[in-house]
Scaffold this motif. Structure first.
Motif, PDB file in Angstrom:
ATOM      1  N   ILE A  40     -18.804  32.624  73.687  1.00 17.07           N
ATOM      2  CA  ILE A  40     -18.038  32.931  74.899  1.00 17.07           C
ATOM      3  C   ILE A  40     -18.289  31.870  75.964  1.00 17.07           C
ATOM      4  CG2 ILE A  40     -17.874  34.570  76.822  1.00 17.07           C
ATOM      5  CD1 ILE A  40     -18.368  36.804  74.726  1.00 17.07           C
ATOM      6  N   GLU A  41     -19.522  31.430  76.102  1.00 12.55           N
ATOM      7  CA  GLU A  41     -19.856  30.390  77.079  1.00 12.55           C
ATOM      8  C   GLU A  41     -19.133  29.089  76.751  1.00 12.55           C
ATOM      9  OE1 GLU A  41     -21.511  28.660  80.387  1.00 12.55           O
ATOM     10  OE2 GLU A  41     -21.725  30.764  79.800  1.00 12.55           O
ATOM     11  N   GLN A  42     -19.109  28.707  75.473  1.00 16.17           N
ATOM     12  CA  GLN A  42     -18.409  27.480  75.072  1.00 16.17           C
ATOM     13  C   GLN A  42     -16.916  27.575  75.372  1.00 16.17           C
ATOM     14  OE1 GLN A  42     -19.417  27.119  70.926  1.00 16.17           O
ATOM     15  NE2 GLN A  42     -20.880  25.481  71.348  1.00 16.17           N
ATOM     16  N   GLU A  43     -16.304  28.695  75.043  1.00 17.08           N
ATOM     17  CA  GLU A  43     -14.879  28.866  75.296  1.00 17.08           C
ATOM     18  C   GLU A  43     -14.585  28.849  76.796  1.00 17.08           C
ATOM     19  OE1 GLU A  43     -12.339  28.904  73.009  1.00 17.08           O
ATOM     20  OE2 GLU A  43     -13.999  28.318  71.710  1.00 17.08           O
ATOM     21  N   GLY A  44     -15.484  29.418  77.586  1.00 18.80           N
ATOM     22  CA  GLY A  44     -15.322  29.397  79.043  1.00 18.80           C
ATOM     23  C   GLY A  44     -15.370  27.973  79.582  1.00 18.80           C
ATOM     24  N   GLN A  45     -16.270  27.166  79.034  1.00 19.73           N
ATOM     25  CA  GLN A  45     -16.360  25.773  79.476  1.00 19.73           C
ATOM     26  C   GLN A  45     -15.097  25.001  79.102  1.00 19.73           C
ATOM     27  OE1 GLN A  45     -20.016  24.353  77.768  1.00 19.73           O
ATOM     28  NE2 GLN A  45     -21.288  25.378  79.300  1.00 19.73           N
ATOM     29  N   LYS A  46     -14.564  25.251  77.912  1.00 25.12           N
ATOM     30  CA  LYS A  46     -13.315  24.592  77.508  1.00 25.12           C
ATOM     31  C   LYS A  46     -12.180  24.994  78.449  1.00 25.12           C
ATOM     32  CE  LYS A  46     -14.397  24.470  72.574  1.00 25.12           C
ATOM     33  NZ  LYS A  46     -14.011  25.041  71.269  1.00 25.12           N
ATOM     34  N   TYR A  47     -12.123  26.275  78.786  1.00 21.60           N
ATOM     35  CA  TYR A  47     -11.077  26.783  79.677  1.00 21.60           C
ATOM     36  C   TYR A  47     -11.188  26.135  81.052  1.00 21.60           C
ATOM     37  CZ  TYR A  47      -8.308  30.114  82.366  1.00 21.60           C
ATOM     38  OH  TYR A  47      -7.394  30.685  83.204  1.00 21.60           O
ATOM     39  N   MET A  48     -12.407  26.050  81.577  1.00 22.57           N
ATOM     40  CA  MET A  48     -12.604  25.443  82.896  1.00 22.57           C
ATOM     41  C   MET A  48     -12.250  23.958  82.868  1.00 22.57           C
ATOM     42  SD  MET A  48     -13.315  27.886  84.828  1.00 22.57           S
ATOM     43  CE  MET A  48     -13.785  27.064  86.325  1.00 22.57           C
ATOM     44  N   ALA A  49     -12.529  23.274  81.764  1.00 26.51           N
ATOM     45  CA  ALA A  49     -12.167  21.859  81.644  1.00 26.51           C
ATOM     46  C   ALA A  49     -10.641  21.696  81.650  1.00 26.51           C
ATOM     47  CB  ALA A  49     -12.754  21.266  80.357  1.00 26.51           C
ATOM     48  N   ILE A  51      -8.490  23.716  83.085  1.00 27.50           N
ATOM     49  CA  ILE A  51      -8.045  23.984  84.455  1.00 27.50           C
ATOM     50  C   ILE A  51      -8.270  22.756  85.323  1.00 27.50           C
ATOM     51  CG2 ILE A  51      -8.578  25.307  86.546  1.00 27.50           C
ATOM     52  CD1 ILE A  51      -9.032  27.725  84.780  1.00 27.50           C
ATOM     53  N   GLU A  52      -9.424  22.129  85.185  1.00 31.49           N
ATOM     54  CA  GLU A  52      -9.731  20.930  85.982  1.00 31.49           C
ATOM     55  C   GLU A  52      -8.768  19.795  85.637  1.00 31.49           C
ATOM     56  OE1 GLU A  52     -11.294  18.731  88.894  1.00 31.49           O
ATOM     57  OE2 GLU A  52     -11.759  20.845  88.492  1.00 31.49           O
ATOM     58  N   GLU A  53      -8.464  19.623  84.340  1.00 36.25           N
ATOM     59  CA  GLU A  53      -7.501  18.591  83.941  1.00 36.25           C
ATOM     60  C   GLU A  53      -6.134  18.851  84.554  1.00 36.25           C
ATOM     61  OE1 GLU A  53      -6.878  17.735  79.787  1.00 36.25           O
ATOM     62  OE2 GLU A  53      -9.044  17.665  79.450  1.00 36.25           O
ATOM     63  N   ALA A  54      -5.693  20.096  84.508  1.00 36.77           N
ATOM     64  CA  ALA A  54      -4.391  20.458  85.068  1.00 36.77           C
ATOM     65  C   ALA A  54      -4.381  20.210  86.580  1.00 36.77           C
ATOM     66  CB  ALA A  54      -4.073  21.916  84.766  1.00 36.77           C
ATOM     67  N   ARG A  55      -5.474  20.514  87.258  1.00 39.63           N
ATOM     68  CA  ARG A  55      -5.564  20.295  88.695  1.00 39.63           C
ATOM     69  C   ARG A  55      -5.497  18.802  89.017  1.00 39.63           C
ATOM     70  NH1 ARG A  55     -10.381  23.104  90.396  1.00 39.63           N
ATOM     71  NH2 ARG A  55      -9.048  24.931  90.444  1.00 39.63           N
ATOM     72  N   GLN A  56      -6.214  17.992  88.231  1.00 35.65           N
ATOM     73  CA  GLN A  56      -6.185  16.542  88.456  1.00 35.65           C
ATOM     74  C   GLN A  56      -4.793  15.982  88.194  1.00 35.65           C
ATOM     75  OE1 GLN A  56      -9.287  14.959  85.988  1.00 35.65           O
ATOM     76  NE2 GLN A  56     -10.913  15.541  87.408  1.00 35.65           N
ATOM     77  N   GLN A  57      -4.162  16.460  87.115  1.00 37.60           N
ATOM     78  CA  GLN A  57      -2.814  15.996  86.790  1.00 37.60           C
ATOM     79  C   GLN A  57      -1.847  16.367  87.912  1.00 37.60           C
ATOM     80  OE1 GLN A  57      -2.069  14.131  84.128  1.00 37.60           O
ATOM     81  NE2 GLN A  57       0.003  13.906  84.920  1.00 37.60           N
ATOM     82  N   LYS A  58      -1.983  17.558  88.442  1.00 39.25           N
ATOM     83  CA  LYS A  58      -1.129  18.007  89.535  1.00 39.25           C
ATOM     84  C   LYS A  58      -1.339  17.135  90.777  1.00 39.25           C
ATOM     85  CE  LYS A  58      -0.191  22.133  92.279  1.00 39.25           C
ATOM     86  NZ  LYS A  58      -0.614  23.522  92.541  1.00 39.25           N
ATOM     87  N   ASP A  59      -2.614  16.822  91.074  1.00 43.29           N
ATOM     88  CA  ASP A  59      -2.902  15.957  92.217  1.00 43.29           C
ATOM     89  C   ASP A  59      -2.335  14.557  92.014  1.00 43.29           C
ATOM     90  OD1 ASP A  59      -4.210  18.042  93.470  1.00 43.29           O
ATOM     91  OD2 ASP A  59      -6.239  17.332  92.970  1.00 43.29           O
ATOM     92  N   GLU A  60      -2.454  14.028  90.770  1.00 41.80           N
ATOM     93  CA  GLU A  60      -1.908  12.697  90.487  1.00 41.80           C
ATOM     94  C   GLU A  60      -0.387  12.700  90.632  1.00 41.80           C
ATOM     95  OE1 GLU A  60      -3.206  11.450  86.629  1.00 41.80           O
ATOM     96  OE2 GLU A  60      -5.322  11.422  87.225  1.00 41.80           O
ATOM     97  N   ASP A  61       0.269  13.731  90.130  1.00 41.55           N
ATOM     98  CA  ASP A  61       1.723  13.831  90.250  1.00 41.55           C
ATOM     99  C   ASP A  61       2.126  13.913  91.714  1.00 41.55           C
ATOM    100  OD1 ASP A  61       1.916  13.743  87.512  1.00 41.55           O
ATOM    101  OD2 ASP A  61       2.286  15.905  87.279  1.00 41.55           O
ATOM    102  N   LYS A  62       1.367  14.644  92.477  1.00 37.71           N
ATOM    103  CA  LYS A  62       1.651  14.811  93.898  1.00 37.71           C
ATOM    104  C   LYS A  62       1.510  13.479  94.629  1.00 37.71           C
ATOM    105  CE  LYS A  62       0.494  18.087  97.533  1.00 37.71           C
ATOM    106  NZ  LYS A  62      -0.458  19.153  97.937  1.00 37.71           N
TER     107      LYS A  62
END
Length: 70
Positions: A40-49, A51-62
């Protein structure tokens, strides 16, 4: 016939076997719970990564949109 504390030896052997089986089942359950928590901890870390990638991509697009719009 051997008698220990008023019980035949095989009765005591069965009681000890039952206690041993209970202990081993408890140990296996605890180990499985540790493995499950680790998964569960590993899957949570993958999920958070992700989310962070999507946030960075959104900021770059912006930033790209703001730069090309000026």
């Amino acid at each position: 016939m051997m008698v220990i504390a008023g019980f035949p030896w095989w009765v005591l052997a069965i009681i000890l076997f039952i206690i041993f089986c209970g202990y081993m089942a408890y140990r296996a359950m605890r180990e499985e719970q540790k493995m499950e928590n680790h998964f569960i901890e590993q899957e949570g870390q993958k999920y958070m990564a992700r989310i962070e990638e999507a946030r960075q991509q959104k900021d770059e697009d912006k930033e790209h949109t703001m730069a090309s719009g000026s």
